[in-house]
Write a protein that holds these residues in place. Structure first.
Motif, short mmCIF file in Angstrom:
data_model
loop_
_atom_site.label_atom_id
_atom_site.label_comp_id
_atom_site.label_asym_id
_atom_site.label_seq_id
_atom_site.Cartn_x
_atom_site.Cartn_y
_atom_site.Cartn_z
N PHE A 187 1.12 -1.09 0.34
CA PHE A 187 0.21 0.12 -0.06
C PHE A 187 0.64 1.79 0.06
O PHE A 187 2.34 1.07 0.17
CB PHE A 187 -1.12 -0.20 0.73
CG PHE A 187 -0.52 -0.24 2.51
CD1 PHE A 187 -0.96 1.92 2.92
CD2 PHE A 187 0.58 -0.82 3.30
CE1 PHE A 187 0.40 1.84 4.47
CE2 PHE A 187 0.87 -0.56 4.55
CZ PHE A 187 1.66 0.33 4.65
N ASN A 191 -3.52 6.22 -0.61
CA ASN A 191 -4.73 5.14 -0.17
C ASN A 191 -4.98 5.09 1.47
O ASN A 191 -4.67 5.76 2.23
CB ASN A 191 -3.50 3.48 0.10
CG ASN A 191 -3.39 2.60 -1.24
OD1 ASN A 191 -2.20 2.37 -0.89
ND2 ASN A 191 -4.21 2.92 -1.70
N THR A 192 -5.99 4.68 1.16
CA THR A 192 -7.09 5.78 2.63
C THR A 192 -6.81 3.57 3.65
O THR A 192 -6.71 2.18 2.76
CB THR A 192 -8.80 5.36 1.99
OG1 THR A 192 -9.31 3.99 1.66
CG2 THR A 192 -8.67 6.46 1.04
N ASP A 195 -8.62 1.32 1.84
CA ASP A 195 -7.76 0.20 0.72
C ASP A 195 -6.91 -0.77 1.17
O ASP A 195 -7.01 -2.15 0.67
CB ASP A 195 -7.28 1.16 -0.14
CG ASP A 195 -7.56 2.85 -1.18
OD1 ASP A 195 -9.02 2.22 -1.01
OD2 ASP A 195 -7.40 3.90 -1.56
N LYS A 199 -7.68 -5.06 0.59
CA LYS A 199 -5.83 -6.08 0.01
C LYS A 199 -5.65 -6.90 1.35
O LYS A 199 -5.72 -7.66 0.42
CB LYS A 199 -4.85 -4.96 0.11
CG LYS A 199 -5.12 -3.55 -1.39
CD LYS A 199 -3.87 -2.63 -0.46
CE LYS A 199 -3.35 -1.67 -1.65
NZ LYS A 199 -2.94 -2.06 -2.92
N SER A 241 -6.73 8.66 5.55
CA SER A 241 -5.46 8.11 4.95
C SER A 241 -4.96 7.24 5.55
O SER A 241 -4.77 7.29 6.69
CB SER A 241 -4.63 9.45 4.77
OG SER A 241 -3.53 9.19 3.92
#
Length: 293
Positions: A187, A191-192, A195, A199, A241
């Protein structure tokens, strides 16, 4: 048969007899060496199990309390046991809380009852049960955890921490090079948090690696951050974030480090994880090796 042939056969038998078995332990009941397939909790971890009772929570508590407790006990276990009338009715880990947050990613989720998110599917085992059978079952589970019943109202836990204790006690030729190399999701700071969770779920793994660095996050670290925001009104917490997350840097180890040494290192870490030049080794990887042997 020639004398040379007989000599080779006898030598082969001697070498085979002296060759260490894959996983051997010293029984704490009689001091004799014993293999994993016939070990019980009583023979390998009797004192550890008695000294680590389950960490409990009640059905009346909310998600924020559960989140705070999981953060405090992370160096002992990764699960809470929900107790009602002195008996377990469910378990809660960071995974259940994160999954609940995906459905309601606002701070209001932390005031909800834990009954809504607890996992009602769990196992209660006796202290005399075969460890190998438990390990194999845990290896197939999304959340490797079992409750061990000592008496009518006394329970101990068997989590990945105790799996590491087993690995630390074994005599074996297995070392870091024996562990499989697996794909680890990556990551970026852009990315948040959502996210990263996706993953981790997609690859069915515990850790995500920060791009261009050797630092990681996992569900426990994500939860630790999110619980701090339980009073943040009307905000999607998972849209934050990834740069707001603290990361961990695993210890770099040699490929020649033994299984027992790897487990001892991880037992002293809040987030059990080490890495070699080309792979990451987690507590679940240790579990898989013990199941395989």
């Amino acid at each position: 048969m020639s004398e040379l042939a007989n000599l080779k056969i006898n030598l082969g038998k001697m070498l085979g007899k002296n060759k260490p078995k894959s996983l051997v332990f010293q029984s704490l009941l009689n001091g004799e060496d014993i293999t994993l397939d016939v070990c019980s909790f009583e023979e390998v971890l009797p004192y550890s199990l008695l000294s680590i009772p389950v960490s409990t929570i009640t059905p009346h508590d909310n998600v924020w309390i559960a989140s705070s407790m999981l953060s405090r006990i992370a160096d002992v276990t990764n699960n809470l046991v929900v107790i009602e009338d002195e008996f377990p009715i469910g378990t809660i880990s960071a995974l259940e809380i994160i999954e609940g947050l995906q459905k309601n990613p606002t701070s209001s989720f932390f005031s909800e009852s834990i009954i809504k998110i607890m996992n009602p599917d769990f196992y209660i085992d006796s202290r005399t049960v075969n460890i190998s059978a438990i390990l194999n079952r845990m290896g197939k589970s999304k959340n490797p955890f079992s409750i061990v019943q000592n008496d009518k109202t006394s329970f101990s836990q068997f989590s990945v921490r105790q799996v590491l204790e087993i690995g630390a006690l074994c005599k074996t030729n297995i070392d870091a090079s024996s562990f499989a190399q697996k794909r680890t999701p990556r990551f970026s700071r852009d990315n948040t948090i959502s996210d990263i969770i996706e993953k981790l779920r997609k690859d069915q793994t515990e850790f995500a690696l920060l791009e261009d660095e050797f630092t990681f996050v996992n569900y426990d670290i994500i939860l630790e951050k999110l619980k701090e925001l339980n009073n943040t009104p009307n905000e999607n917490l998972l849209s934050l974030s990834a740069s707001t997350l603290k990361t961990i840097t695993p210890m770099l180890i040699s490929d020649k480090l033994s299984l027992a040494e790897i487990c001892r290192i991880m037992l002293n870490a809040k987030h059990p994880c080490v890495m070699t030049q080309d792979k990451i080794i987690t507590a679940r990887d240790v579990l898989e090796v013990l199941c395989r042997e």
